[in-house]
Design an enzyme around this catalytic site. Structure first.
Site, PDB file in Angstrom:
ATOM      1  N   SER A 137       0.839  -1.190   0.000  1.00 37.78           N
ATOM      2  CA  SER A 137       0.000   0.000   0.000  1.00 37.78           C
ATOM      3  C   SER A 137       0.875   1.241   0.000  1.00 37.78           C
ATOM      4  O   SER A 137       1.944   1.263   0.617  1.00 37.78           O
ATOM      5  CB  SER A 137      -0.913  -0.029   1.230  1.00 37.78           C
ATOM      6  OG  SER A 137      -0.561   0.992   2.129  1.00 37.78           O
ATOM      7  N   LYS A 138       0.389   2.280  -0.683  1.00 38.53           N
ATOM      8  CA  LYS A 138       1.251   3.454  -0.791  1.00 38.53           C
ATOM      9  C   LYS A 138       1.349   4.208   0.527  1.00 38.53           C
ATOM     10  O   LYS A 138       2.269   4.980   0.725  1.00 38.53           O
ATOM     11  CB  LYS A 138       0.845   4.357  -1.951  1.00 38.53           C
ATOM     12  CG  LYS A 138      -0.523   4.929  -1.915  1.00 38.53           C
ATOM     13  CD  LYS A 138      -0.695   5.818  -3.159  1.00 38.53           C
ATOM     14  CE  LYS A 138      -2.148   6.090  -3.424  1.00 38.53           C
ATOM     15  NZ  LYS A 138      -2.414   6.583  -4.755  1.00 38.53           N
ATOM     16  N   ARG A 139       0.425   3.951   1.434  1.00 39.04           N
ATOM     17  CA  ARG A 139       0.514   4.608   2.730  1.00 39.04           C
ATOM     18  C   ARG A 139       1.530   3.917   3.635  1.00 39.04           C
ATOM     19  O   ARG A 139       2.195   4.530   4.426  1.00 39.04           O
ATOM     20  CB  ARG A 139      -0.870   4.621   3.406  1.00 39.04           C
ATOM     21  CG  ARG A 139      -1.533   5.985   3.327  1.00 39.04           C
ATOM     22  CD  ARG A 139      -3.034   5.913   3.432  1.00 39.04           C
ATOM     23  NE  ARG A 139      -3.679   6.171   2.154  1.00 39.04           N
ATOM     24  CZ  ARG A 139      -4.189   5.256   1.359  1.00 39.04           C
ATOM     25  NH1 ARG A 139      -4.145   3.989   1.678  1.00 39.04           N
ATOM     26  NH2 ARG A 139      -4.753   5.595   0.219  1.00 39.04           N
TER      27      ARG A 139
END
Ligand code: GLU
Length: 469
Positions: free
Chosen positions: A234-236
């Site tokens: 996930s980019k977070r």
């Protein structure tokens, strides 16, 4: 029939490594089939799109070997809005879609459950178009939708379990599901190779193809890429941006080789192989069905091997962006006029065998260009012990007396200084290294001193000695 594949990213953020992998798989498949690779930017989510993300996608693809001008496009989904609306209208006119003004609460009140899908309330109520009226697709009551998938065989979906899904919102705008199908249709796409997360959409999309009277494409849903906890990247949470890896100094060749190994391997127990081997041997139907672990440590090791395999001159060239600070790569700690290309060339082969990513070149060579070294205080405290001051004094005296300033003489001289105190070379050279480079680890010390030169070496050891008073 010419094979036509597409890569259809949404420009809503940095370019995800999982996207890069899908792009490469599409690219190779097209090449193997003598087909065409189409790039389509799915930019209909106006609130989340930014032109710089599109530019980021184009340049990241370029970096990884899918170069501008060698594919069809980029097309922009937004430019096809008229076609999307026309398709929605055709589905309504042919009775395959109907209007509905139910809110979620209405459906919940009727079905008694918030988990129940839409109950088909408006199927035969003859509601016409109007503000707030969504258009829903009339899914078949019976039968199955069989998706032909090159990786998964024939996933089969019961039509009665597929709700009458929305294809255009209450304001008349078609939803992604429909826009994506219409674009694939108008672009003559024959094979849709994409991430597994889209598989739940696929039976709906295939029903749309059929309802619009066009033979659906062949699908291939590639398993997702996960982190070490088996969570979808996930980019977070995870480092997923291809640009971040590029700026850190991963080589494009290493990166694309590694990406292709996620869920697949070339023949003969090999991992690092020429790109041409991957292009020859890759088969979509050999892609592993389980999710693929994106192992950054392994990628680093891979990259180190790619770096070591470069001819030195190419390595020197490849380091340039980090030596100067270009684009999104931060400038090094020295001033441009302090940089000495000859000195760099002299130590480059030593650095090449020691670094895993190109950005690591900077802390390895900064001592050569800075007027005085950047002292790592923790390293200093750990290294400078009782006796270090005297040792540095002796080193200065011995180095001053040296006839020839070369690595070998420097080494034997310092070895002798240590021997007088009963110290091994490792212990003897540690304070000298910290005094001269500011660090406890780095390039081989004596070669470094040779390149740095007598005067600067002695100045630094004397300066360190003064700090120890
Ligand atoms: N724009 C979609 C995405 O980025 C692509 C969907 C597809 O490949 O069909 O996930």
């Amino acid at each position: 029939m010419t094979v036509r594949v597409r890569f259809a990213p949404s420009p809503t953020g940095m370019f995800h490594v999982g996207g890069a992998r899908s792009a490469l798989q599409n690219w190779i498949f097209a090449k193997q089939q003598g087909g065409v690779f189409v790039l389509r930017i799915e930019d209909t989510d106006a609130a989340r799109n930014k032109p710089e993300w599109t530019e980021g996608i184009l340049s990241a693809l370029d970096w990884i070997g899918i170069s501008r001008g060698s594919y069809e496009g980029p097309y922009f989904q937004s430019a096809n809005a008229g076609e999307h609306r026309a398709a929605a209208a055709r589905l309504y006119e042919s009775g395959r879609a109907y209007y509905c003004d139910c809110t979620r609460e209405d459906v919940q009140a009727r079905t008694g459950s918030q988990y129940q899908g839409y109950d088909g309330y408006h199927r035969d109520r003859g509601l016409g178009p109007g503000p707030g009226h969504a258009l829903r697709f009339r899914t078949p009551d019976e039968g199955t939708t069989v998706v032909v998938d090159l990786i998964r065989g024939e996933p089969t979906f019961e039509n009665k379990l597929i709700e009458d899904f929305v294809i255009a919102r209450g304001d008349g705008s078609p939803v992604f599901l429909l826009a994506n199908v219409v674009d694939d249709m108008t672009m003559g796409i024959t094979h849709v190779i994409r991430a597994e997360e889209h598989l739940p959409n696929t039976p709906k999309q295939q029903l749309l193809w059929e309802a619009l009277g066009v033979k659906p494409p062949v699908w291939a849903h590639v398993p997702v890429v996960v982190n070490e906890k088996r969570q979808k990247l996930s980019k977070r949470r995870d480092k997923v941006a291809l640009e971040a890896y590029r700026d850190e100094g991963y080589l494009a060749g290493a990166m694309r080789n590694y990406l292709m190994l996620l869920g697949w391997a070339p023949s003969g127990d090999r991992e690092i192989v020429p790109w041409s081997v991957i292009e020859d041997e890759f088969r979509l139907d050999e892609v592993n069905l389980s999710s693929a672990f994106f192992d950054e440590k392994k990628l680093r090791a891979f990259n180190g091997e790619y770096i070591r395999a470069l001819p030195v001159a190419e390595f020197v060239d490849a380091c340039q962006p980090w030596l100067t600070g270009t684009g999104t790569i931060p400038p090094p700690p020295w001033q441009p006029e302090e940089f000495d290309a000859d000195a760099f060339a002299a130590v480059a082969p030593l650095a090449q065998t020691r670094i895993a990513v190109l950005s690591e070149i900077v802390p390895n060579v900064d001592f050569l260009f800075l007027a005085s070294p950047l002292i790592d205080e923790a390293a200093w405290t750990k290294t400078m012990k009782d006796g270090s001051a005297e040792l540095l004094d002796d080193a200065v005296a011995a180095f001053e007396a040296l006839e020839s300033w070369d690595a070998e003489s420097l080494k034997s001289t310092l070895e002798a200084v240590g021997a007088e105190r009963g110290l091994k070379l490792g212990k003897t050279q540690a304070p000298v290294r910290v005094a001269v480079t500011g660090r406890t680890v780095g390039l081989p010390l004596f070669e470094s001193l040779e390149v740095l030169g007598r005067e600067r070496t002695l100045t630094r050891i004397r300066a360190a000695r003064l700090r120890l008073v």
